[in-house]
Scaffold this active site. Structure first.
Site, PDB file in Angstrom:
ATOM      1  N   HIS A 167      -4.305  -5.770  -4.358  1.00  0.00           N
ATOM      2  CA  HIS A 167      -3.376  -5.376  -3.310  1.00  0.00           C
ATOM      3  C   HIS A 167      -2.434  -4.266  -3.799  1.00  0.00           C
ATOM      4  CE1 HIS A 167      -4.286  -7.978  -0.010  1.00  0.00           C
ATOM      5  NE2 HIS A 167      -4.169  -9.084  -0.722  1.00  0.00           N
ATOM      6  N   CYS A 223      -4.409  -0.601  -1.165  1.00  0.00           N
ATOM      7  CA  CYS A 223      -3.698  -0.007  -0.043  1.00  0.00           C
ATOM      8  C   CYS A 223      -2.529   0.836  -0.545  1.00  0.00           C
ATOM      9  CB  CYS A 223      -3.169  -1.094   0.888  1.00  0.00           C
ATOM     10  SG  CYS A 223      -4.442  -2.122   1.651  1.00  0.00           S
TER      11      CYS A 223
END
Length: 367
Positions: A167, A223
């Site tokens: 992440h 991301c």
């Protein structure tokens, strides 16, 4: 010298007033005692942004503390040869943030480095949840130590690689050194309790100390990862392959380049984008869309130059089919193989950033 500390409650980077022993966070109002001092180097002259600066502090000698005081305190591997890599894959297993392909990303990247680019296995530090060694789990502390190890004692001619699959996020920047007002971050396994790793720290740990003659490649499958190394220049490329270098040097004058070395980063998407999480079947082996496109560009012989590499990665991702579930970064490897790259494209565009500008279609790609 400007000093920064992380808020003990919300982990926002805070400026520490000269001589102060504590600081109150304007966001959550918590009082933080001096912890994790981060001294930033003096700003360079405008003419020296893209040139070697012999006056800039060189990479710390073995055993010296890192810029963020996270020198290794565990039994990390010794340095082996001129090629070295840190590979980090985090699945956040059994949590609401769980991802499906990140550990596979790490394994695929290790295979690529060993078998295609002749990295010795003993020179690759793997951080995944599958590791039994507590120092090899991708916690915030261990990732910090691994990044320090990556550049520790590097010499001219060395080739370094940092691969991360997991992440990524953003947080507000309050120091004025981000064009969009946000710092990019990586989320270690324990980020919910220990906080994220901010791009300022990544830059200070593996970018700024890099000496002349050393090359570092970062491959970041996450991301909001476009400028997660805080490098001065971003290659803004359109779908026809035309590009220009976007200047991301902060108006504050804070130095974000290297000590003469070369750093090039491939990231999964732009700062304002998320990488797609797609998986067609529960029994399908998944890998990250960006990691898969990076490896495939090389395997297909399309990674001759950095420009060709970036174009190939974007083309592969645009043609990827799958079940879009925004927010993660895994895609069905089997679906890609079965469809031959046809179908719905993923809404992400890999990015290229560097510490200095160059002709992306002239410079050969190599690790």
């Amino acid at each position: 010298m400007l000093m920064l500390v992380n808020c003990s409650n919300c982990h926002t980077p805070l400026q520490l007033p000269t001589g102060a022993l504590s600081v109150r966070c304007a966001i959550c109002h918590a009082v933080t005692l001096i912890a994790e001092p981060r001294g930033l180097p003096p700003p360079p002259s405008p003419s020296s942004f893209t040139h070697y600066r012999p006056d800039y502090p060189r990479a710390p000698p073995p055993g010296a503390p890192s810029p963020y005081n996270h020198a290794p305190h565990g039994p990390l591997s010794s340095v082996h040869g001129s090629k070295r890599a840190v590979i980090c894959g985090i699945s956040y297993k059994n949590s609401r943030q769980e991802l499906k392909g990140c550990v596979n990303d790490a394994k695929c990247m290790k295979y690529l480095l060993v078998n295609r680019f002749n990295f010795p296995e003993s020179s690759i530090l793997m951080l995944t949840e599958e590791e039994a060694d507590p120092y090899r789990r991708p916690t915030k502390s261990n990732i910090r130590m691994a990044l320090y190890w990556l550049v520790q004692g590097c010499q001219p001619g060395d080739s370094l690689v940092f691969h991360y699959s997991g992440h990524g996020s953003q947080q507000r920047n309050y120091t004025g050194d981000e064009i969009d007002g946000y710092d990019e971050t990586l989320c270690p396994l324990d980020f919910e309790t220990q906080g994220m790793i901010v791009d300022d720290e990544i830059n200070a740990t593996i970018v700024r100390p890099l000496p002349l003659g050393v090359k570092l490649h970062a491959i970041i499958d996450a991301c909001h990862s476009g400028t997660v190394l805080d490098l001065p220049f971003l290659c803004r490329m359109d779908r026809n392959g035309r590009y220009f270098w976007e200047d991301h040097r902060p108006r504050t004058g804070v130095w974000k380049g290297t000590n003469g070395g070369q750093v090039i980063s491939f990231s999964g998407c732009d700062d304002d984008q998320t990488s797609a999480d797609t998986s067609a079947l529960s029994r399908v082996t998944s890998t990250g869309a960006m990691t898969y496109s990076f490896i495939q560009a090389i395997e297909r012989g399309q990674g001759t130059t950095y420009g060709a590499m970036l174009n190939s990665m974007r083309s592969i991702i645009r043609s990827t089919d799958g079940d879009l579930m925004g927010g993660g970064m895994v895609t069905s490897l089997l679906t890609m193989l079965l469809t031959g790259g046809s179908g719905v494209g993923l809404r992400q565009e890999p990015q290229l950033t560097a510490n200095e500008t160059f002709d992306v279609y002239a410079m050969p790609f190599s690790l």
